[in-house]
Every structure is written in C-alpha cells, then in structure tokens.
Design a protein around this motif. Structure first.
Motif, PDB file in Angstrom:
ATOM      1  N   THR A 104       0.826  -1.208   0.000  1.00 42.91           N
ATOM      2  CA  THR A 104       0.000   0.000   0.000  1.00 42.91           C
ATOM      3  C   THR A 104       0.863   1.262   0.000  1.00 42.91           C
ATOM      4  OG1 THR A 104      -0.139  -0.041   2.408  1.00 42.91           O
ATOM      5  CG2 THR A 104      -1.916  -1.141   1.201  1.00 42.91           C
ATOM      6  N   THR A 105       0.219   2.398  -0.183  1.00 36.56           N
ATOM      7  CA  THR A 105       0.940   3.676  -0.258  1.00 36.56           C
ATOM      8  C   THR A 105       1.210   4.295   1.108  1.00 36.56           C
ATOM      9  OG1 THR A 105      -1.155   4.842  -0.545  1.00 36.56           O
ATOM     10  CG2 THR A 105       0.048   4.222  -2.554  1.00 36.56           C
ATOM     11  N   THR A 106       0.560   3.788   2.157  1.00 33.94           N
ATOM     12  CA  THR A 106       0.817   4.265   3.521  1.00 33.94           C
ATOM     13  C   THR A 106       0.982   3.061   4.450  1.00 33.94           C
ATOM     14  OG1 THR A 106      -1.546   4.441   4.024  1.00 33.94           O
ATOM     15  CG2 THR A 106      -0.451   6.436   3.205  1.00 33.94           C
ATOM     16  N   GLN A 107       1.503   3.347   5.631  1.00 33.17           N
ATOM     17  CA  GLN A 107       1.865   2.301   6.587  1.00 33.17           C
ATOM     18  C   GLN A 107       0.712   1.367   6.969  1.00 33.17           C
ATOM     19  OE1 GLN A 107       3.455   3.949  10.218  1.00 33.17           O
ATOM     20  NE2 GLN A 107       5.125   2.484  10.190  1.00 33.17           N
ATOM     21  N   ARG A 108      -0.474   1.906   7.099  1.00 40.33           N
ATOM     22  CA  ARG A 108      -1.652   1.107   7.471  1.00 40.33           C
ATOM     23  C   ARG A 108      -2.798   1.352   6.498  1.00 40.33           C
ATOM     24  NH1 ARG A 108      -1.906   1.994  14.038  1.00 40.33           N
ATOM     25  NH2 ARG A 108       0.047   0.958  14.492  1.00 40.33           N
ATOM     26  N   GLY A 109      -2.471   1.683   5.265  1.00 37.61           N
ATOM     27  CA  GLY A 109      -3.479   2.120   4.311  1.00 37.61           C
ATOM     28  C   GLY A 109      -4.156   1.026   3.523  1.00 37.61           C
ATOM     29  N   SER A 110      -4.993   1.472   2.596  1.00 36.07           N
ATOM     30  CA  SER A 110      -5.751   0.548   1.751  1.00 36.07           C
ATOM     31  C   SER A 110      -5.555   0.809   0.264  1.00 36.07           C
ATOM     32  CB  SER A 110      -7.241   0.632   2.087  1.00 36.07           C
ATOM     33  OG  SER A 110      -7.714   1.947   1.857  1.00 36.07           O
ATOM     34  N   THR A 111      -4.835   1.888  -0.092  1.00 33.67           N
ATOM     35  CA  THR A 111      -4.592   2.208  -1.501  1.00 33.67           C
ATOM     36  C   THR A 111      -3.341   1.494  -1.975  1.00 33.67           C
ATOM     37  OG1 THR A 111      -5.597   4.377  -1.197  1.00 33.67           O
ATOM     38  CG2 THR A 111      -4.198   4.086  -3.146  1.00 33.67           C
ATOM     39  N   GLY A 112      -3.462   0.788  -3.076  1.00 33.98           N
ATOM     40  CA  GLY A 112      -2.337   0.025  -3.607  1.00 33.98           C
ATOM     41  C   GLY A 112      -1.285   0.904  -4.251  1.00 33.98           C
ATOM     42  N   CYS A 113      -0.074   0.408  -4.274  1.00 37.16           N
ATOM     43  CA  CYS A 113       1.027   1.106  -4.948  1.00 37.16           C
ATOM     44  C   CYS A 113       0.769   1.114  -6.448  1.00 37.16           C
ATOM     45  CB  CYS A 113       2.345   0.381  -4.675  1.00 37.16           C
ATOM     46  SG  CYS A 113       2.783   0.356  -2.939  1.00 37.16           S
ATOM     47  N   GLY A 114       1.290   2.125  -7.138  1.00 36.43           N
ATOM     48  CA  GLY A 114       1.109   2.238  -8.573  1.00 36.43           C
ATOM     49  C   GLY A 114       1.716   1.057  -9.323  1.00 36.43           C
ATOM     50  N   THR A 115       2.808   0.552  -8.819  1.00 37.49           N
ATOM     51  CA  THR A 115       3.477  -0.617  -9.389  1.00 37.49           C
ATOM     52  C   THR A 115       3.594  -1.645  -8.271  1.00 37.49           C
ATOM     53  OG1 THR A 115       4.783   0.815 -10.812  1.00 37.49           O
ATOM     54  CG2 THR A 115       5.601  -1.417 -10.502  1.00 37.49           C
ATOM     55  N   GLY A 116       3.313  -2.896  -8.568  1.00 37.99           N
ATOM     56  CA  GLY A 116       3.387  -3.926  -7.536  1.00 37.99           C
ATOM     57  C   GLY A 116       4.788  -4.062  -6.961  1.00 37.99           C
ATOM     58  N   LEU A 117       4.868  -4.269  -5.641  1.00 39.38           N
ATOM     59  CA  LEU A 117       6.154  -4.529  -5.000  1.00 39.38           C
ATOM     60  C   LEU A 117       6.644  -5.911  -5.408  1.00 39.38           C
ATOM     61  CD1 LEU A 117       5.350  -3.319  -1.373  1.00 39.38           C
ATOM     62  CD2 LEU A 117       6.791  -2.160  -3.042  1.00 39.38           C
ATOM     63  N   ASP A 118       7.939  -6.037  -5.566  1.00 38.42           N
ATOM     64  CA  ASP A 118       8.577  -7.329  -5.833  1.00 38.42           C
ATOM     65  C   ASP A 118       9.048  -7.833  -4.467  1.00 38.42           C
ATOM     66  OD1 ASP A 118      10.038  -9.477  -6.662  1.00 38.42           O
ATOM     67  OD2 ASP A 118      11.290  -8.368  -8.059  1.00 38.42           O
ATOM     68  N   VAL A 119       8.459  -8.928  -3.973  1.00 33.13           N
ATOM     69  CA  VAL A 119       8.651  -9.351  -2.578  1.00 33.13           C
ATOM     70  C   VAL A 119       9.117 -10.796  -2.485  1.00 33.13           C
ATOM     71  CG1 VAL A 119       7.450  -9.763  -0.391  1.00 33.13           C
ATOM     72  CG2 VAL A 119       6.884  -7.757  -1.762  1.00 33.13           C
TER      73      VAL A 119
END
Length: 124
Positions: A104-119
C-alpha cells in the motif's frame, strides 16, 4: 510461488516470492509460522509499504486491520528501484494464525502502490 527444501534432514526456510504485491491481500502461509526475513523492491516513483499480517488473507481488511509489520520502501529515483532487506537466523516474528501480505501507499493504508512490490518472504 513458494520454494523449499531440506538441508541435512531439516526443513530449510521457504521462500515466497511474487511481483504482484498491491492492495490485494495475498496468503504467504495459511497456517502458523515464523518470518525470518524479507527482500522488497519498489519500482514505483513513490514510497510503498509492505504490510504483513498475522491473519488469514480473507480476514484482513486493508485500512482497518492493523499489520503486525509494516516495511516502508522509498520510491524509485531516476528509474533506480529502491530496496529493503533483512535476514535473521532466529525468527523476526511469530505468526500464530497465518502469514498474509499486501502493498500500500501508507503504513496502514488501503490504496495500492502504482506498481506492484517485488517481494520475497523467508519463513518456516
């Protein structure tokens, strides 16, 4: 995808890896387990957070369910991806229910990042 194996008869750490971590909660492990490390790459222009939950993926509501661990990774600068990584010989955190993740875009948020994280999550 998960990868695992044995070393000298002992179960080695399992590696869960994906490049699709966005605002959809993904199940890393559906039973209790321990996280020993992570490697996260953020290709987005802005900071993103990997949220890790001690809960089944279906019981997490992003923005409401508080993550047990939240890892911030800075935004990519001039097309150079930013990375966060940590490995430990002892468990970093015990998850008594399950291990689930979201980006997500914030520490406890619900909005997804513009590009998926590679994890990569290393667990047992």
């Amino acid at each position: 995808m998960s990868l695992s194996g044995d070393i000298n008869g002992e179960v080695a750490l399992v590696s869960y890896n994906t490049n699709l971590v966005v605002a959809t909660v993904l199940a890393v492990k559906t039973t209790p387990g321990n996280v020993y490390g992570y490697h996260v790459i953020n290709n987005a222009a802005t900071a993103c957070y990997l949220q890790i939950f001690n809960a089944a993926s279906g019981s997490v509501t992003l923005g409401t369910t508080i993550p047990n661990i939240s890892i911030g990774v800075g935004g990519a600068a001039a097309t150079v991806a930013q990375t966060a990584a940590l490995m430990s010989a002892i468990p970093m955190h015990n998850f008594s229910t399950a291990i689930s993740i979201a980006g997500t875009t914030t520490q406890r948020g619900s909005t997804g990042c513009g590009t998926g994280l590679d994890v990569n999550i290393f667990y047992k």
